[in-house]
Design a protein around this motif. Structure first.
Motif, mmCIF file in Angstrom:
data_model
loop_
_atom_site.group_PDB
_atom_site.id
_atom_site.type_symbol
_atom_site.label_atom_id
_atom_site.label_comp_id
_atom_site.label_asym_id
_atom_site.label_seq_id
_atom_site.Cartn_x
_atom_site.Cartn_y
_atom_site.Cartn_z
ATOM 1 N N THR A 25 6.004 28.183 11.011
ATOM 2 C CA THR A 25 7.244 27.835 10.307
ATOM 3 C C THR A 25 6.931 27.605 8.835
ATOM 4 N N ARG A 26 7.656 28.300 7.957
ATOM 5 C CA ARG A 26 7.475 28.119 6.509
ATOM 6 C C ARG A 26 8.724 27.478 5.921
ATOM 7 N N ARG A 27 8.522 26.298 5.322
ATOM 8 C CA ARG A 27 9.607 25.604 4.635
ATOM 9 C C ARG A 27 9.472 25.789 3.128
ATOM 10 N N THR A 54 10.422 31.838 9.965
ATOM 11 C CA THR A 54 9.503 31.587 11.068
ATOM 12 C C THR A 54 8.845 32.915 11.440
ATOM 13 N N VAL A 55 7.645 32.837 11.973
ATOM 14 C CA VAL A 55 6.939 34.028 12.461
ATOM 15 C C VAL A 55 6.449 33.736 13.875
ATOM 16 N N ALA A 56 7.008 34.462 14.849
ATOM 17 C CA ALA A 56 6.598 34.329 16.246
ATOM 18 C C ALA A 56 5.619 35.459 16.553
ATOM 19 N N VAL A 71 7.321 38.673 15.178
ATOM 20 C CA VAL A 71 8.731 38.749 14.795
ATOM 21 C C VAL A 71 8.994 37.695 13.729
ATOM 22 N N THR A 72 9.431 38.145 12.554
ATOM 23 C CA THR A 72 9.767 37.244 11.453
ATOM 24 C C THR A 72 11.276 37.066 11.391
ATOM 25 N N THR A 73 11.726 35.815 11.251
ATOM 26 C CA THR A 73 13.141 35.523 11.048
ATOM 27 C C THR A 73 13.279 34.776 9.734
ATOM 28 N N MET A 85 12.774 34.496 0.927
ATOM 29 C CA MET A 85 11.795 35.586 1.086
ATOM 30 C C MET A 85 10.507 35.046 1.688
ATOM 31 N N THR A 86 9.680 35.960 2.168
ATOM 32 C CA THR A 86 8.355 35.589 2.653
ATOM 33 C C THR A 86 7.401 35.438 1.469
ATOM 34 N N LYS A 87 6.238 34.823 1.728
ATOM 35 C CA LYS A 87 5.238 34.669 0.657
ATOM 36 C C LYS A 87 4.833 36.033 0.115
ATOM 37 N N GLY A 88 4.582 36.951 1.016
ATOM 38 C CA GLY A 88 4.103 38.279 0.623
ATOM 39 C C GLY A 88 2.586 38.295 0.588
ATOM 40 N N HIS A 89 2.016 39.426 0.954
ATOM 41 C CA HIS A 89 0.559 39.531 1.000
ATOM 42 C C HIS A 89 0.103 40.981 0.887
ATOM 43 N N GLN A 90 -1.200 41.091 0.680
ATOM 44 C CA GLN A 90 -1.891 42.381 0.660
ATOM 45 C C GLN A 90 -2.863 42.357 1.838
ATOM 46 N N GLY A 96 -2.229 50.773 7.266
ATOM 47 C CA GLY A 96 -0.777 50.839 7.347
ATOM 48 C C GLY A 96 -0.207 49.785 8.278
ATOM 49 N N GLU A 97 1.107 49.550 8.137
ATOM 50 C CA GLU A 97 1.813 48.585 8.985
ATOM 51 C C GLU A 97 3.239 49.109 9.151
ATOM 52 N N ILE A 98 3.861 48.838 10.323
ATOM 53 C CA ILE A 98 5.276 49.191 10.451
ATOM 54 C C ILE A 98 6.121 47.954 10.734
ATOM 55 N N LEU A 148 10.534 43.121 13.495
ATOM 56 C CA LEU A 148 9.253 43.194 14.209
ATOM 57 C C LEU A 148 8.222 43.823 13.275
ATOM 58 N N ALA A 149 7.012 43.249 13.241
ATOM 59 C CA ALA A 149 5.900 43.841 12.492
ATOM 60 C C ALA A 149 4.798 44.224 13.465
ATOM 61 N N VAL A 150 4.186 45.386 13.255
ATOM 62 C CA VAL A 150 3.036 45.837 14.049
ATOM 63 C C VAL A 150 1.949 46.263 13.071
ATOM 64 N N ASP A 158 -4.191 38.671 2.523
ATOM 65 C CA ASP A 158 -4.566 38.094 1.227
ATOM 66 C C ASP A 158 -3.291 37.659 0.497
ATOM 67 N N TYR A 159 -3.057 36.339 0.426
ATOM 68 C CA TYR A 159 -1.866 35.805 -0.242
ATOM 69 C C TYR A 159 -2.100 35.598 -1.735
ATOM 70 N N GLY A 160 -3.364 35.425 -2.120
ATOM 71 C CA GLY A 160 -3.693 35.209 -3.525
ATOM 72 C C GLY A 160 -3.383 36.428 -4.388
HETATM 73 C C1 F6R Z 1 1.846 40.992 9.025
HETATM 74 C C2 F6R Z 1 3.127 41.012 8.266
HETATM 75 C C3 F6R Z 1 4.253 40.108 8.736
HETATM 76 C C4 F6R Z 1 4.242 38.868 7.822
HETATM 77 C C5 F6R Z 1 5.422 37.924 8.075
HETATM 78 C C6 F6R Z 1 5.381 36.683 7.168
HETATM 79 O O1 F6R Z 1 0.886 41.779 8.371
HETATM 80 O O2 F6R Z 1 3.271 41.680 7.273
HETATM 81 O O3 F6R Z 1 4.137 39.744 10.079
HETATM 82 O O4 F6R Z 1 3.030 38.175 7.988
HETATM 83 O O5 F6R Z 1 6.623 38.598 7.823
HETATM 84 O O6 F6R Z 1 5.166 37.026 5.819
HETATM 85 P P1 F6R Z 1 3.925 36.416 5.047
HETATM 86 O O7 F6R Z 1 2.716 36.669 5.897
HETATM 87 O O8 F6R Z 1 3.868 37.157 3.747
HETATM 88 O O9 F6R Z 1 4.179 34.943 4.875
#
Ligand code: F6R
Ligand code: ZN
Length: 186
Positions: A25-27, A54-56, A71-73, A85-90, A96-98, A148-150, A158-160
């Protein structure tokens, strides 16, 4: 060794996976420095500190050769007009990711350090993230946006990178729609 075959039930209307793995859970208090209006974020975080997303996760582990899912909500809302929005990462090991849209309206913001792309997401849409593109998801609607993420289990997160390089654009509420603004530091 690889894990055993699994049957996993995805409840698209609830955002649950059964059997389930860890739930994250991200607040707003977890998202310091990510929104352009940092004072507005801090005020809300010091107040009722709403859940942003949230990410399940499924029980498939994040290890080499496995293919975990989650699954991200993202709940509807905005901070200083900038959509939740989500934090976002590399992915440190570029792979690849779908994403598959499950509910609500959102967007997938992609940035490779030079180029920026935006993919509108809705139920039934696959967003493809090529290796080397940082990614962030945004809820541009007024109900929960879910996908859904796979992704490969060895990709890493990497969030930095996003804190350092930004995501190329920011996504703001604009009447009943949205606008992509040039990236500005928080
Ligand atoms: C996994 C992916 C997603 C994110 C999720 C939360 O590689 O891209 O499952 O992890 O949507 O976003 P972040 O991780 O950026 O907080
Ligand atoms: Zn990812």
């Amino acid at each position: 060794p690889p894990i055993n075959p699994l049957r996993i039930a995805l409840a698209a209307a609830q955002g649950t996976l059964t059997p389930e793995g860890p739930l994250l859970t991200r607040r707003l208090s977890d998202l310091e420095g990510l929104f352009a209006d940092e004072p507005a974020r801090k005020r809300a975080a010091d107040g009722d500190d709403p859940v942003v997303y949230t990410v399940a996760a499924s029980p498939v582990p994040e290890v080499a050769r496995e293919l975990p899912q989650s699954v991200t909500t993202i709940l509807p809302g905005a901070v200083g007009g900038e959509f939740h929005m989500t934090k976002g990462h590399q992915h440190p090991d570029p792979q690849g990711e779908i994403y598959l849209g499950l509910a609500g309206r959102g967007g997938l913001l992609l940035h490779d350090g030079t180029r920026t792309e935006w993919i509108e997401m809705e139920p039934g849409v696959i967003g493809y993230i090529p290796p080397g593109w940082a990614h962030r998801s945004v809820n541009i609607g007024d109900e929960p946006y879910r996908f859904l993420a796979v992704y490969p289990g060895s990709a890493g997160h990497d969030y930095g990178w996003v804190v350092k390089h930004g995501m190329g654009r920011r996504v703001f509420r604009d009447g009943a729609s949205y606008t992509l603004a040039p990236f500005s530091a928080a």
